[in-house]
Design a protein around this motif. Structure first.
Motif, PDB file in Angstrom:
ATOM      1  N   ALA A   1      53.885  73.948 105.180  1.00 24.65           N
ATOM      2  CA  ALA A   1      54.869  73.391 106.103  1.00 24.65           C
ATOM      3  C   ALA A   1      56.246  73.987 105.823  1.00 24.65           C
ATOM      4  O   ALA A   1      56.547  74.360 104.688  1.00 24.65           O
ATOM      5  CB  ALA A   1      54.925  71.872 105.956  1.00 24.65           C
ATOM      6  N   ALA A   2      57.059  74.036 106.854  1.00 24.47           N
ATOM      7  CA  ALA A   2      58.420  74.532 106.680  1.00 24.47           C
ATOM      8  C   ALA A   2      59.372  73.389 106.363  1.00 24.47           C
ATOM      9  O   ALA A   2      60.491  73.624 105.919  1.00 24.47           O
ATOM     10  CB  ALA A   2      58.878  75.271 107.924  1.00 24.47           C
ATOM     11  N   CYS A   3      58.942  72.153 106.586  1.00 27.92           N
ATOM     12  CA  CYS A   3      59.792  71.011 106.253  1.00 27.92           C
ATOM     13  C   CYS A   3      58.976  69.729 106.376  1.00 27.92           C
ATOM     14  O   CYS A   3      58.256  69.532 107.355  1.00 27.92           O
ATOM     15  CB  CYS A   3      60.994  70.948 107.188  1.00 27.92           C
ATOM     16  N   LEU A   4      59.088  68.871 105.359  1.00 28.05           N
ATOM     17  CA  LEU A   4      58.486  67.530 105.420  1.00 28.05           C
ATOM     18  C   LEU A   4      59.580  66.468 105.546  1.00 28.05           C
ATOM     19  O   LEU A   4      59.329  65.289 105.330  1.00 28.05           O
ATOM     20  CB  LEU A   4      57.604  67.282 104.179  1.00 28.05           C
ATOM     21  N   ARG A   5      60.803  66.880 105.814  1.00 22.68           N
ATOM     22  CA  ARG A   5      61.948  66.048 106.167  1.00 22.68           C
ATOM     23  C   ARG A   5      62.558  65.301 104.987  1.00 22.68           C
ATOM     24  O   ARG A   5      63.290  64.341 105.197  1.00 22.68           O
ATOM     25  CB  ARG A   5      61.587  65.103 107.317  1.00 22.68           C
ATOM     26  N   PRO A  47      59.728  71.670  95.630  1.00 23.51           N
ATOM     27  CA  PRO A  47      58.822  71.602  96.778  1.00 23.51           C
ATOM     28  C   PRO A  47      58.103  70.248  96.867  1.00 23.51           C
ATOM     29  O   PRO A  47      57.766  69.656  95.849  1.00 23.51           O
ATOM     30  CB  PRO A  47      57.795  72.719  96.516  1.00 23.51           C
ATOM     31  N   TRP A  48      57.882  69.806  98.111  1.00 22.89           N
ATOM     32  CA  TRP A  48      57.205  68.534  98.380  1.00 22.89           C
ATOM     33  C   TRP A  48      55.773  68.759  98.846  1.00 22.89           C
ATOM     34  O   TRP A  48      55.502  69.695  99.597  1.00 22.89           O
ATOM     35  CB  TRP A  48      57.957  67.754  99.457  1.00 22.89           C
ATOM     36  N   MET A  49      54.922  67.823  98.428  1.00 22.41           N
ATOM     37  CA  MET A  49      53.517  67.827  98.855  1.00 22.41           C
ATOM     38  C   MET A  49      53.155  66.409  99.260  1.00 22.41           C
ATOM     39  O   MET A  49      53.563  65.444  98.609  1.00 22.41           O
ATOM     40  CB  MET A  49      52.616  68.264  97.693  1.00 22.41           C
ATOM     41  N   LEU A 107      52.116  71.151 102.186  1.00 24.56           N
ATOM     42  CA  LEU A 107      53.062  71.586 101.165  1.00 24.56           C
ATOM     43  C   LEU A 107      54.259  72.234 101.834  1.00 24.56           C
ATOM     44  O   LEU A 107      54.095  73.192 102.603  1.00 24.56           O
ATOM     45  CB  LEU A 107      52.404  72.595 100.214  1.00 24.56           C
ATOM     46  N   CYS A 108      55.435  71.701 101.547  1.00 22.91           N
ATOM     47  CA  CYS A 108      56.659  72.320 102.067  1.00 22.91           C
ATOM     48  C   CYS A 108      57.073  73.439 101.127  1.00 22.91           C
ATOM     49  O   CYS A 108      57.172  73.235  99.913  1.00 22.91           O
ATOM     50  CB  CYS A 108      57.788  71.298 102.194  1.00 22.91           C
ATOM     51  N   ILE A 109      57.330  74.583 101.708  1.00 20.72           N
ATOM     52  CA  ILE A 109      57.758  75.741 100.908  1.00 20.72           C
ATOM     53  C   ILE A 109      59.246  76.025 101.118  1.00 20.72           C
ATOM     54  O   ILE A 109      59.714  77.137 100.867  1.00 20.72           O
ATOM     55  CB  ILE A 109      56.913  76.981 101.242  1.00 20.72           C
ATOM     56  N   GLY A 110      60.012  75.041 101.540  1.00 15.54           N
ATOM     57  CA  GLY A 110      61.444  75.224 101.729  1.00 15.54           C
ATOM     58  C   GLY A 110      61.771  75.711 103.132  1.00 15.54           C
ATOM     59  O   GLY A 110      60.912  75.687 104.003  1.00 15.54           O
ATOM     60  N   PRO A 111      63.018  76.090 103.402  1.00 12.41           N
ATOM     61  CA  PRO A 111      63.994  76.573 102.428  1.00 12.41           C
ATOM     62  C   PRO A 111      65.012  75.550 101.940  1.00 12.41           C
ATOM     63  O   PRO A 111      65.796  75.857 101.043  1.00 12.41           O
ATOM     64  CB  PRO A 111      64.731  77.662 103.215  1.00 12.41           C
ATOM     65  N   ASP A 112      65.037  74.327 102.485  1.00 15.12           N
ATOM     66  CA  ASP A 112      66.115  73.403 102.110  1.00 15.12           C
ATOM     67  C   ASP A 112      65.807  72.597 100.856  1.00 15.12           C
ATOM     68  O   ASP A 112      66.700  72.313 100.068  1.00 15.12           O
ATOM     69  CB  ASP A 112      66.421  72.455 103.273  1.00 15.12           C
ATOM     70  N   CYS A 113      64.558  72.191 100.666  1.00 10.91           N
ATOM     71  CA  CYS A 113      64.232  71.366  99.488  1.00 10.91           C
ATOM     72  C   CYS A 113      64.020  72.204  98.245  1.00 10.91           C
ATOM     73  O   CYS A 113      64.053  71.672  97.125  1.00 10.91           O
ATOM     74  CB  CYS A 113      63.017  70.489  99.754  1.00 10.91           C
ATOM     75  N   CYS A 114      63.791  73.506  98.437  1.00 13.02           N
ATOM     76  CA  CYS A 114      63.541  74.395  97.298  1.00 13.02           C
ATOM     77  C   CYS A 114      63.716  75.824  97.767  1.00 13.02           C
ATOM     78  O   CYS A 114      63.750  76.080  98.968  1.00 13.02           O
ATOM     79  CB  CYS A 114      62.121  74.196  96.757  1.00 13.02           C
TER      80      CYS A 114
HETATM   81  S1  FES Z   1      62.750  71.886 103.612  1.00 13.28           S
HETATM   82 FE1  FES Z   1      61.214  70.954 102.316  1.00 13.28          FE
HETATM   83  S2  FES Z   1      61.298  68.872 102.971  1.00 13.28           S
HETATM   84 FE2  FES Z   1      62.712  69.838 104.296  1.00 13.28          FE
END
Ligand code: FES
Length: 113
Positions: A57-61, A67-69, A22-29
């Motif tokens: 995760a800090a980023c899933l790109r 947030p992405w999972m 699970l991405c917790i950001g900071p860029d996607c959310c």
């Molecule tokens: S910061 Fe969540 S996918 Fe990059």
């Protein structure tokens, strides 16, 4: 038991059937929104006794629309998560094995053995 085996044992690796990132950001959310989803994921997995490993995760790109999972081994990607969506995904996908198709952004299973 050596320290590495003890760590694998503690994380429940041998019993795990899935691994959720699970991405917790900071860029996607906003990180606070990602963390709110993370708390639901932790609570649901524990309460339902789902044999699932979790990784924050800090980023899933993807970096927008989070947030992405992503759920492995099936490679199911969910975006724009909320605590409510995570609650349903835990019950239907992680516990019962049925992805919540209306929220699936991509199916991308990785090649197995
Ligand atoms: S910061 Fe969540 S996918 Fe990059």
């Amino acid at each position: 038991m050596n320290p590495i085996d003890a760590a694998f044992c503690k994380m429940g690796l041998d019993a795990s059937e899935k691994h959720v990132f699970l991405c917790i950001g900071p860029d996607c959310c906003a990180t606070q929104d990602g963390l709110a989803v993370w708390e639901v994921l932790k609570e649901r997995v524990a309460k339902l006794g789902i044999p699932t490993m979790r990784t924050k995760a800090a980023c899933l790109r993807v970096c927008s629309g989070g947030p992405w999972m992503v759920v492995y081994p099936e490679g199911v990607w969910y975006g724009a998560l909320t605590p409510e969506k995570c609650h349903r995904i835990a019950e239907e996908h992680l516990a019962a094995g049925r992805p919540v198709e209306e929220w699936v952004a991509r199916h991308h299973p990785l090649a197995g053995e």
